[in-house]
Design a protein around this motif. Structure first.
Motif, PDB file in Angstrom:
ATOM      1  N   GLU A   3       0.840  -1.189   0.000  1.00  0.00           N
ATOM      2  CA  GLU A   3       0.000   0.000   0.000  1.00  0.00           C
ATOM      3  C   GLU A   3       0.880   1.246   0.000  1.00  0.00           C
ATOM      4  O   GLU A   3       1.879   1.315   0.717  1.00  0.00           O
ATOM      5  N   GLY A   4       0.544   2.211  -0.830  1.00  0.00           N
ATOM      6  CA  GLY A   4       1.341   3.429  -0.899  1.00  0.00           C
ATOM      7  C   GLY A   4       2.581   3.298  -1.755  1.00  0.00           C
ATOM      8  O   GLY A   4       3.438   4.187  -1.765  1.00  0.00           O
ATOM      9  N   ARG A   5       2.722   2.175  -2.463  1.00  0.00           N
ATOM     10  CA  ARG A   5       3.777   1.924  -3.454  1.00  0.00           C
ATOM     11  C   ARG A   5       5.149   1.668  -2.854  1.00  0.00           C
ATOM     12  O   ARG A   5       5.844   0.749  -3.238  1.00  0.00           O
ATOM     13  N   ARG A   6       5.593   2.543  -1.942  1.00  0.00           N
ATOM     14  CA  ARG A   6       6.874   2.352  -1.230  1.00  0.00           C
ATOM     15  C   ARG A   6       8.054   2.154  -2.185  1.00  0.00           C
ATOM     16  O   ARG A   6       8.922   1.312  -1.950  1.00  0.00           O
ATOM     17  N   ILE A   7       8.070   2.919  -3.260  1.00  0.00           N
ATOM     18  CA  ILE A   7       9.236   2.858  -4.144  1.00  0.00           C
ATOM     19  C   ILE A   7      10.406   3.576  -3.477  1.00  0.00           C
ATOM     20  O   ILE A   7      10.238   4.327  -2.518  1.00  0.00           O
ATOM     21  N   PHE A   8      11.598   3.344  -3.996  1.00  0.00           N
ATOM     22  CA  PHE A   8      12.787   4.041  -3.504  1.00  0.00           C
ATOM     23  C   PHE A   8      12.856   5.381  -4.234  1.00  0.00           C
ATOM     24  O   PHE A   8      13.290   5.465  -5.380  1.00  0.00           O
ATOM     25  N   GLN A   9      12.425   6.423  -3.541  1.00  0.00           N
ATOM     26  CA  GLN A   9      12.203   7.722  -4.168  1.00  0.00           C
ATOM     27  C   GLN A   9      13.455   8.321  -4.811  1.00  0.00           C
ATOM     28  O   GLN A   9      13.368   8.997  -5.834  1.00  0.00           O
ATOM     29  N   GLU A  10      14.616   8.104  -4.213  1.00  0.00           N
ATOM     30  CA  GLU A  10      15.837   8.774  -4.679  1.00  0.00           C
ATOM     31  C   GLU A  10      16.629   7.937  -5.678  1.00  0.00           C
ATOM     32  O   GLU A  10      17.653   8.396  -6.181  1.00  0.00           O
ATOM     33  N   LEU A  11      16.144   6.731  -5.961  1.00  0.00           N
ATOM     34  CA  LEU A  11      16.796   5.892  -6.963  1.00  0.00           C
ATOM     35  C   LEU A  11      16.102   6.063  -8.305  1.00  0.00           C
ATOM     36  O   LEU A  11      14.969   6.521  -8.384  1.00  0.00           O
ATOM     37  N   THR A  12      16.785   5.677  -9.376  1.00  0.00           N
ATOM     38  CA  THR A  12      16.172   5.732 -10.697  1.00  0.00           C
ATOM     39  C   THR A  12      15.165   4.602 -10.859  1.00  0.00           C
ATOM     40  O   THR A  12      15.106   3.669 -10.055  1.00  0.00           O
ATOM     41  N   VAL A  13      14.400   4.689 -11.938  1.00  0.00           N
ATOM     42  CA  VAL A  13      13.456   3.622 -12.267  1.00  0.00           C
ATOM     43  C   VAL A  13      14.200   2.299 -12.412  1.00  0.00           C
ATOM     44  O   VAL A  13      13.798   1.271 -11.844  1.00  0.00           O
ATOM     45  N   TYR A  14      15.293   2.312 -13.160  1.00  0.00           N
ATOM     46  CA  TYR A  14      16.073   1.085 -13.365  1.00  0.00           C
ATOM     47  C   TYR A  14      16.594   0.539 -12.041  1.00  0.00           C
ATOM     48  O   TYR A  14      16.528  -0.678 -11.790  1.00  0.00           O
ATOM     49  N   ILE A  55      14.654   9.785 -11.906  1.00  0.00           N
ATOM     50  CA  ILE A  55      14.532   9.566 -10.464  1.00  0.00           C
ATOM     51  C   ILE A  55      13.082   9.209 -10.147  1.00  0.00           C
ATOM     52  O   ILE A  55      12.144   9.910 -10.558  1.00  0.00           O
ATOM     53  N   ALA A  56      12.894   8.107  -9.425  1.00  0.00           N
ATOM     54  CA  ALA A  56      11.554   7.551  -9.229  1.00  0.00           C
ATOM     55  C   ALA A  56      10.615   8.515  -8.523  1.00  0.00           C
ATOM     56  O   ALA A  56       9.410   8.536  -8.794  1.00  0.00           O
ATOM     57  N   GLY A  57      11.142   9.312  -7.601  1.00  0.00           N
ATOM     58  CA  GLY A  57      10.313  10.244  -6.860  1.00  0.00           C
ATOM     59  C   GLY A  57       9.698  11.338  -7.703  1.00  0.00           C
ATOM     60  O   GLY A  57       8.777  12.022  -7.255  1.00  0.00           O
ATOM     61  N   THR A  58      10.182  11.519  -8.933  1.00  0.00           N
ATOM     62  CA  THR A  58       9.648  12.552  -9.819  1.00  0.00           C
ATOM     63  C   THR A  58       8.572  12.004 -10.762  1.00  0.00           C
ATOM     64  O   THR A  58       8.010  12.750 -11.556  1.00  0.00           O
ATOM     65  N   LEU A  59       8.286  10.716 -10.678  1.00  0.00           N
ATOM     66  CA  LEU A  59       7.242  10.116 -11.512  1.00  0.00           C
ATOM     67  C   LEU A  59       5.862  10.524 -11.020  1.00  0.00           C
ATOM     68  O   LEU A  59       5.680  10.885  -9.854  1.00  0.00           O
TER      69      LEU A  59
END
Length: 236
Positions: free
Chosen positions: A85-96, A133-137
């Motif tokens: 829930e809430g995705r929890r991606i690594f915001q400061e890492l790139t998509v790759y 950067i993933a956080g900018t998606l």
């Protein structure tokens, strides 16, 4: 054949019983949904199954193996993955780099390139933004990244917790179409979702949770037609 069997599962937070002995199963190849209001125990169920929170009692059997006391990181190695829930991606890492983290349980030469290419085919926008950067998606792109990251471990069972949360209606439709496609490609799905209408429409079977207990179960079509479910969750 049951890929996941949960029997008499109890979870407590201090003196509060969050789950009160629930039992359910997910058969191989199915989409199974847990629906219910906020606080019903849906997320707690998913987190306890995958080993993120401790169980007070009950058993969890996955692919014929008792994983009740198995740590979360080992469960991932067995072929179970979660989109939290809430995705929890690594915001400061790139998509790759996020996708690379999803494959941590696999060896670099263990079909990594093939899995990555499959994710990019399923989510073309991730391929276009692989160095971003993933956080900018956008919110929808972050949800796709969270799903792609989970798929990088090549799971037999994919668990999704509120994948439509915070998305526009158009993106909600897209996410549910993607879930159906993932299932058609052979991945079993356990879905936790507040959007009862959309989730029941794609589900083989479903369970209704209320205050830590399962109060209804049936096929997706049966629950969608239930007067109780219509009044409580479908606004009918």
């Amino acid at each position: 054949m049951a890929l996941l069997e949960v029997k008499d599962l109890e979870v407590s937070y201090g003196v509060i019983k969050a789950l009160k002995g629930i039992s359910f199963e997910v058969n191989e190849g199915e989409i199974v949904t847990l629906i219910g209001a906020n606080g019903a125990g849906k997320t707690t169920t998913m987190q306890s199954v995958i080993g993120l929170i401790p169980k007070k009692s009950g058993t969890v059997v996955y692919d014929g193996e008792d994983i009740t006391k198995t740590p979360c990181h080992k469960i991932v190695h067995l072929g179970m993955s979660q989109v939290p829930e809430g995705r929890r991606i690594f915001q400061e890492l790139t998509v790759y780099e996020n996708l690379l983290m999803g494959a941590y349980s696999k060896k670099k030469d263990d079909k990594f390139d093939e899995d990555l290419e499959n994710v990019y085919k399923r989510f073309p926008r991730l391929a276009e933004r692989k160095n971003q950067i993933a956080g900018t998606l956008s919110g929808g792109e972050q949800q796709m990244l969270a799903m792609g990251r989970a798929l990088m471990s090549h799971p037999k069972l994919l668990m999704l917790d509120e994948p439509s949360m915070g998305l526009s209606p158009l993106l909600v439709d897209e996410v549910f179409d993607i879930i159906k496609d993932i299932n058609k490609d052979g991945t079993t799905i356990l879905l936790v979702e507040q959007n009862a209408g959309k989730s029941l429409a794609i589900s083989d079977r479903a369970y209704v949770l209320e205050t830590g207990s399962i109060v209804l179960s049936g096929t997706g079509a049966e629950l969608a037609a239930s007067e109780d479910v219509k009044k409580a969750y479908l606004g009918v």
